[in-house]
Scaffold this active site. Structure first.
Site, PDB file in Angstrom:
ATOM      1  N   HIS A 220       4.654  16.929   2.129  1.00  0.00           N
ATOM      2  CA  HIS A 220       5.511  16.082   2.948  1.00  0.00           C
ATOM      3  C   HIS A 220       6.762  16.852   3.371  1.00  0.00           C
ATOM      4  CE1 HIS A 220       3.076  12.753   1.298  1.00  0.00           C
ATOM      5  NE2 HIS A 220       3.453  12.109   2.381  1.00  0.00           N
TER       6      HIS A 220
ATOM      7  N   LYS B 102      11.679  13.944   1.657  1.00  0.00           N
ATOM      8  CA  LYS B 102      11.022  12.953   0.802  1.00  0.00           C
ATOM      9  C   LYS B 102      11.580  13.043  -0.614  1.00  0.00           C
ATOM     10  CE  LYS B 102       6.508  11.010  -0.328  1.00  0.00           C
ATOM     11  NZ  LYS B 102       6.961   9.656   0.045  1.00  0.00           N
TER      12      LYS B 102
ATOM     13  N   ALA C 225       0.848  -1.195   0.000  1.00  0.00           N
ATOM     14  CA  ALA C 225       0.000   0.000   0.000  1.00  0.00           C
ATOM     15  C   ALA C 225       0.878   1.237   0.000  1.00  0.00           C
ATOM     16  CB  ALA C 225      -0.919   0.017   1.216  1.00  0.00           C
TER      17      ALA C 225
END
Length: 270
Positions: free
Chosen positions: A158, A162, A125
């Protein structure tokens, strides 16, 4: 020896790796079966508890994933796409449940998971949190209910470290919106606006990425038409939600048949 499932954590020194280790150690449903780091990392050969700045826990960091997998029942993997593909093959050999939270995986990586899933349970996921997976379901339903007069935009934020964009969660939400509309996301995705781009194409699903500070994760799905907007939002303020979800997935997969699953399966939402 404990009868609890033994879980291996890859990428042990990373922020998520350390959080996952702590989540497993705190659980009364699993035990830490091993930890893996890349060859040459200065944690290799050390007790992971001490490497993390705490007391020794008897689990030594290894750069040999197959040896770590040999006596385990699951591996939780938040690393990098190439490493995840390698771990998938090894996890399949050992018949482990492989929980994948790695983001930035392209079609060439995902295609290589299929053979592994014939022999092992893979739960993958873009986001392991309950709230995001509920948001995914809502996005699919709203997209199915509204026609292309409603433009769809996915906006995500974010932290500055990242490395991939759009985020795995944003892509998951985009896939849900495309599925609700009955289209292929690759045909309608728009994530490269810069300069004089011209008017927005009807039916496209747009993506915008914000990077800064220590933002854990924020995702908005905007359905915008003339005169009205619908905004679905999820805010993550603690990375522990991802660790808890990944651990839940590892435990859920223990009695499942080999195949590819996602968090909607784990949460009983499919």
């Amino acid at each position: 020896m404990s009868d609890l499932p033994r879980i291996v954590i890859t990428g042990a020194s990373g922020r998520m790796g350390q959080m996952l280790i702590k989540a497993v150690e705190a659980s009364d449903q699993a035990t830490l079966g091993g930890v893996v780091e890349r060859a040459g990392h200065d944690w290799v050969g050390r007790d992971v508890g001490e490497a993390m700045g705490g007391s020794a826990n008897g689990v030594v960091v290894t750069d040999d994933p197959l040896s770590a997998f040999a006596n385990a029942q699951a591996v939780i993997d938040f690393t990098a796409p190439a490493a995840t593909v390698e771990f998938a093959a090894l996890a399949a050999q050992a018949r482990l449940v492989h929980v994948i939270g790695t983001t930035g995986m392209g079609p060439e990586h995902l295609a290589k998971l299929g053979p592994a899933a014939r022999h092992a349970v893979i739960v993958r996921a873009g986001n392991m949190s309950l709230g995001v997976n509920l948001l995914t379901q809502l996005t699919r339903k709203v997209a199915a209910a509204l026609d292309a007069d409603f433009d769809i935009e996915v906006v995500e934020a974010h932290h500055r470290h990242k490395v991939d964009a759009p985020s795995g969660t944003a892509l998951m939400l985009g896939e849900a919106a495309a599925d609700g509309r009955g289209v292929n996301l690759a045909d309608v995705s728009d994530s490269g606006r810069d300069g004089i781009t011209g008017a927005r194409t009807r039916g496209d699903i747009g993506f915008s990425a914000i990077r800064g500070g220590d933002v854990v994760g924020e995702h908005d799905v905007i359905f915008a038409a003339d005169g009205e907007r619908i905004v679905l939002r999820h805010l993550a303020t603690d990375r522990n939600i991802f660790a808890r979800g990944a651990l839940k997935a590892a435990l859920w997969g223990q009695d499942k048949k080999p195949g590819e699953y996602d968090m909607l399966d784990v949460l009983g939402l499919n």
